[in-house]
Design a protein around this motif. Structure first.
Motif, PDB file in Angstrom:
ATOM      1  N   HIS A 177       1.000  -1.412  -0.500  1.00 46.32           N
ATOM      2  CA  HIS A 177       0.169  -0.069  -0.237  1.00 46.32           C
ATOM      3  C   HIS A 177       1.464   1.591  -0.240  1.00 46.32           C
ATOM      4  N   ARG A 257      -2.208   3.362  10.509  1.00 49.30           N
ATOM      5  CA  ARG A 257      -3.923   3.211  10.384  1.00 49.30           C
ATOM      6  C   ARG A 257      -2.926   2.197   9.044  1.00 49.30           C
ATOM      7  N   MET A 258      -2.597   2.779   8.254  1.00 53.28           N
ATOM      8  CA  MET A 258      -2.157   1.828   6.479  1.00 53.28           C
ATOM      9  C   MET A 258      -1.411   0.604   6.963  1.00 53.28           C
ATOM     10  N   ARG A 261      -4.220  -1.756   7.846  1.00 52.78           N
ATOM     11  CA  ARG A 261      -5.340  -1.979   6.321  1.00 52.78           C
ATOM     12  C   ARG A 261      -4.330  -2.870   5.356  1.00 52.78           C
ATOM     13  N   ALA A 264      -4.322  -6.388   7.429  1.00 51.32           N
ATOM     14  CA  ALA A 264      -5.913  -7.043   7.684  1.00 51.32           C
ATOM     15  C   ALA A 264      -6.066  -7.699   5.953  1.00 51.32           C
ATOM     16  N   GLU A 265      -5.871  -7.083   4.897  1.00 50.19           N
ATOM     17  CA  GLU A 265      -5.788  -7.343   3.260  1.00 50.19           C
ATOM     18  C   GLU A 265      -5.122  -9.030   3.150  1.00 50.19           C
TER      19      GLU A 265
END
Length: 273
Positions: A177, A257-258, A261, A264-265
């Motif tokens: 990301h 936060r990144m 995310r 989780a992915e």
């Protein structure tokens, strides 16, 4: 002066013949630096005709060897990058725009080592190894040791990045990301997460210090499901700067936060594979 060697040995010989000589791969980054007069070498050695630097090959132990002259576009479409190795494919897709992806190479990108570049965190997350060749011979350097400081690597003046080695992988997933002002820009913050089928996790933060940031203790927290704790550790250990893209304070704030995310992915993909 521009030299166009046909072999790797000839290219190394040209690099060692004069101190102020630079290798030219795809030119996506170096040409911009030349235009801005950030570097002014007396000669350039084009690697475009050196066949030893092209293509990819699966080695006997399951390692995937990627030639340094592989274009970003080739990596973005590479069929041998499933599972955890998909983090590298995603990083390649995040680079700049179609024109740059068709021109730039993985070897040129990591040799110049912009801290906001996309490949470094992905390669460290994969525990990749960088193959270097110079006048003294060949050496293999773990990606985590290759990137050493702002725009600095272990690469000697007479050495070339000739390949990237991706270790064998089983099941699992890899996610990259990137937070940028506009699509294709250098990262404000990037995160690469690799989750192996046996539960091992490696998370790496990019663009928040002189080199990709990875902490074994943060990885251990992720393996225990303690995502917030891992994010806090990485944010505290980061060493970002204030620049035109974002402040250091903002970069630290978005790391947890990144990470959450991306983790989780990667976990969802690993469980469904």
């Amino acid at each position: 002066m521009l030299h166009r060697p046909e072999t790797l040995a000839e290219a190394i010989g040209l690099l060692t013949s004069r101190a102020d000589t630079r290798a030219l791969a795809g030119g996506a980054s170096l040409v911009a630096m030349l235009n801005a007069r950030l570097v002014e070498p007396s000669a350039l050695v084009s690697l475009a005709r050196v066949k030893e630097l092209r293509g990819s090959k699966a080695l006997a132990d399951g390692t995937l060897r990627l030639g340094a002259m592989m274009r970003h576009r080739e990596l973005a479409e590479h069929m041998s990058l499933p599972g955890p190795r998909g983090v590298l494919k995603q990083a390649a897709r995040a680079i700049a725009n179609p024109t740059i992806r068709a021109m730039g190479t993985i070897g040129g990108s990591i040799a110049l080592d912009d801290p906001g570049a996309d490949y470094p965190p992905a390669l460290v997350a994969l525990s990749a190894t960088i193959e270097l060749v110079g006048a003294a011979g060949t050496r293999l350097v773990p990606a985590a040791e290759f990137f050493v400081d702002w725009y600095a690597t272990v690469l000697s003046a007479d050495e070339l990045v000739v390949a990237v080695h991706l270790p064998p992988v089983g099941g699992g997933a890899g996610v990259y990301h990137k937070l940028a002002r506009v699509a294709g820009d250098f990262a404000i913050v990037s995160v690469a997460v690799v989750r192996h089928g046996q539960g091992r996790v490696r998370a790496v933060i990019g663009a928040c210090g002189p080199r990709p940031l990875s902490l074994p203790e943060a990885d251990a927290e992720l393996e225990r499901g303690k995502i917030a704790e891992a994010g806090a550790m990485l944010a505290e250990a980061a060493d970002p700067v204030d620049d035109s893209r974002a402040s250091a304070h903002y970069r630290r704030r978005v790391i947890p936060r990144m990470l959450a995310r991306a983790f989780a992915e990667a976990s969802e993909q690993a469980y469904s594979s």
